[in-house]
Scaffold this active site. Structure first.
Site, PDB file in Angstrom:
ATOM      1  N   LYS A 253       0.925   6.386   5.040  1.00  0.00           N
ATOM      2  CA  LYS A 253       2.223   6.436   4.351  1.00  0.00           C
ATOM      3  C   LYS A 253       3.357   5.911   5.216  1.00  0.00           C
ATOM      4  O   LYS A 253       4.358   5.414   4.700  1.00  0.00           O
ATOM      5  CB  LYS A 253       2.514   7.863   3.860  1.00  0.00           C
ATOM      6  CG  LYS A 253       1.529   8.277   2.772  1.00  0.00           C
ATOM      7  CD  LYS A 253       2.008   9.368   1.852  1.00  0.00           C
ATOM      8  CE  LYS A 253       0.994   9.507   0.721  1.00  0.00           C
ATOM      9  NZ  LYS A 253       1.257  10.573  -0.214  1.00  0.00           N
TER      10      LYS A 253
ATOM     11  N   LYS B   6      -9.190   4.502  -4.023  1.00  0.00           N
ATOM     12  CA  LYS B   6      -9.144   5.682  -4.890  1.00  0.00           C
ATOM     13  C   LYS B   6      -8.029   5.516  -5.926  1.00  0.00           C
ATOM     14  O   LYS B   6      -7.051   4.799  -5.687  1.00  0.00           O
ATOM     15  CB  LYS B   6      -8.930   6.962  -4.070  1.00  0.00           C
ATOM     16  CG  LYS B   6      -7.562   7.091  -3.436  1.00  0.00           C
ATOM     17  CD  LYS B   6      -7.247   8.529  -3.001  1.00  0.00           C
ATOM     18  CE  LYS B   6      -5.755   8.640  -2.700  1.00  0.00           C
ATOM     19  NZ  LYS B   6      -5.211   9.954  -2.649  1.00  0.00           N
TER      20      LYS B   6
ATOM     21  N   LYS C 280      -1.410   7.504  -7.323  1.00  0.00           N
ATOM     22  CA  LYS C 280      -0.128   7.147  -7.947  1.00  0.00           C
ATOM     23  C   LYS C 280       0.621   6.131  -7.101  1.00  0.00           C
ATOM     24  O   LYS C 280       1.376   5.344  -7.616  1.00  0.00           O
ATOM     25  CB  LYS C 280       0.716   8.384  -8.226  1.00  0.00           C
ATOM     26  CG  LYS C 280       1.111   9.164  -7.024  1.00  0.00           C
ATOM     27  CD  LYS C 280       1.983  10.340  -7.405  1.00  0.00           C
ATOM     28  CE  LYS C 280       2.033  11.362  -6.292  1.00  0.00           C
ATOM     29  NZ  LYS C 280       0.953  12.314  -6.316  1.00  0.00           N
TER      30      LYS C 280
END
Ligand code: ATP
Ligand code: LTN
Length: 345
Positions: free
Chosen positions: A126, A209, A212
């Site tokens: 991230k 995967k 979102k």
């Protein structure tokens, strides 16, 4: 005095606790969230003492629009209830209603090595987007707040998807360190990760995967989306070369992912599905799965919208959840403060 007919506390069956959380960072949960984690929450509440919360403090580690964060918190609560989390059985609460989470996180931060935190792969992923220098310190300490969320409630199990395993390992390490340094205070929680649905893949790119933040719109099936749109996404899912329907995640990740989703939603085993689609093409399987998806999401969506119509009731559920959780959290934090040598007020 307990009346004769009531079980005494010693006779009451003690159910092991479960705890988990989910961030309110999107307008809808997706199939990865549901099949990987949330479905297990619903099952476990039958046999365990459940604590489930909406991790709005974790959401703040990336920039959120305040209005959206507030709305999505209610949408998350409504979805949990619509999928079967029963507020009579489970404490459903909002993380920021519980000051103990941040308070315990501070104590745990003081037990965490800098290098140890830096090894967390979610932080690496991230922070890579904005660059480490401009990522928030909150994103860096995210897993330590997660450890606090968990340890406050001394759960036996934490139902999550595979991507959370490393955070669970850190949680166990921190609990062990605390127990060693200050005498045993925490039980070591076990991750509860169902192998079959631990990693639901993106429908357009089965190498990643379903997520979102990374999936393209076609790759992610959202629980609250128009069911017709979801059906279309299933019918247009990328499948593998060849035409044989076989469960082989290595060489046939696309079709295996669809079989996993089909099996989880219908309760039919993968073997049963493979046998019944023998000799048929991918199109037949996708068409039928699209119908299964529509039948599943339609009542879920209607129920969520209904629950969202009664904000006062949602607020009442979240307040009651905070009451139940607060009693446990306060007791654990008081014990921790005492053990580390903080003077009482
Ligand atoms: P992000 O893209 O921001 O990482 P996400 O879509 O992965 O978000 P989270 O909010 O991080 O979703 O996850 C909530 C829960 O759902 C966690 O327990 C996580 O492990 C699980 N989960 C998320 N995606 C999947 C997936 N594709 N397969 C299985 N479980 C998943
Ligand atoms: N990091 C989790 C959300 C989360 C969580 C927790 C899960 C925050 N605190 C405690 C289990 C237990 C995620 O959804 N990505």
């Amino acid at each position: 005095m307990a009346r004769m007919s009531e079980p005494t506390p010693a006779e009451k069956p003690v159910r092991p606790r479960v705890l988990s959380g989910i961030q309110p960072t999107s307008d809808s949960f997706h199939f990865g969230n549901y099949l990987g984690a949330l479905r297990q929450w619903v099952e476990l509440q039958e046999t365990h003492e459940p604590f489930f919360f909406i991790a709005n403090m974790h959401a703040l580690t990336l920039e959120q629009e305040p209005k959206k964060l507030r709305e999505r918190t209610f949408v998350a609560a409504a979805q949990l209830m619509a999928m079967g989390i029963d507020p009579q059985r489970s404490a459903i609460f909002v993380q920021s209603h519980m000051p103990e989470h941040a308070e315990l996180a501070w104590v745990l931060q003081c037990l965490t090595g800098f290098g140890e935190a830096r090894r967390m792969t979610q932080f690496k992923d991230k922070s890579a987007k904005a660059g480490e220098g401009s990522s928030s310190v909150g994103l860096f300490t995210y897993p330590i707040l997660q450890a606090a969320d968990i340890l406050l409630y001394r759960p036996a199990y934490v139902p999550v998807g595979e991507d959370q395993r490393q955070h669970l390992e850190l949680t166990r390490d921190l609990a062990q360190r605390f127990n060693h340094r200050y005498k045993r205070a925490f039980r070591l929680p076990e991750p509860y990760i169902l192998k079959e649905t631990a990693k639901i893949l993106d429908l357009q790119n089965p190498a990643i995967k379903m997520s979102k933040s990374n999936s393209s719109p076609g790759g992610i099936v959202e629980m609250l989306d128009d069911p017709k749109v979801s059906a279309k996404k299933v019918r247009s899912a990328v499948t593998d070369s060849g035409s044989e329907i076989r469960f082989d995640p290595e060489t046939k990740p696309g079709i295996s992912n669809l079989l996993t989703i089909y099996s989880a939603l219908s309760g039919r085993s993968i073997e049963d599905l493979v046998t019944s689609y023998e000799g048929q093409g991918y199109g037949a399987l996708k068409g039928d799965l699209a119908d299964v998806v529509v039948d599943f999401v339609t009542p879920f969506r209607n129920r969520t919208l209904e629950l969202l119509d009664d904000r006062a009731e949602l607020e009442r559920v979240l307040r009651a959840g905070a009451e139940t959780a607060g009693a446990v959290a306060r007791a654990t934090l008081a014990d921790v403060y005492d053990r580390v040598g903080f003077v009482g007020r």
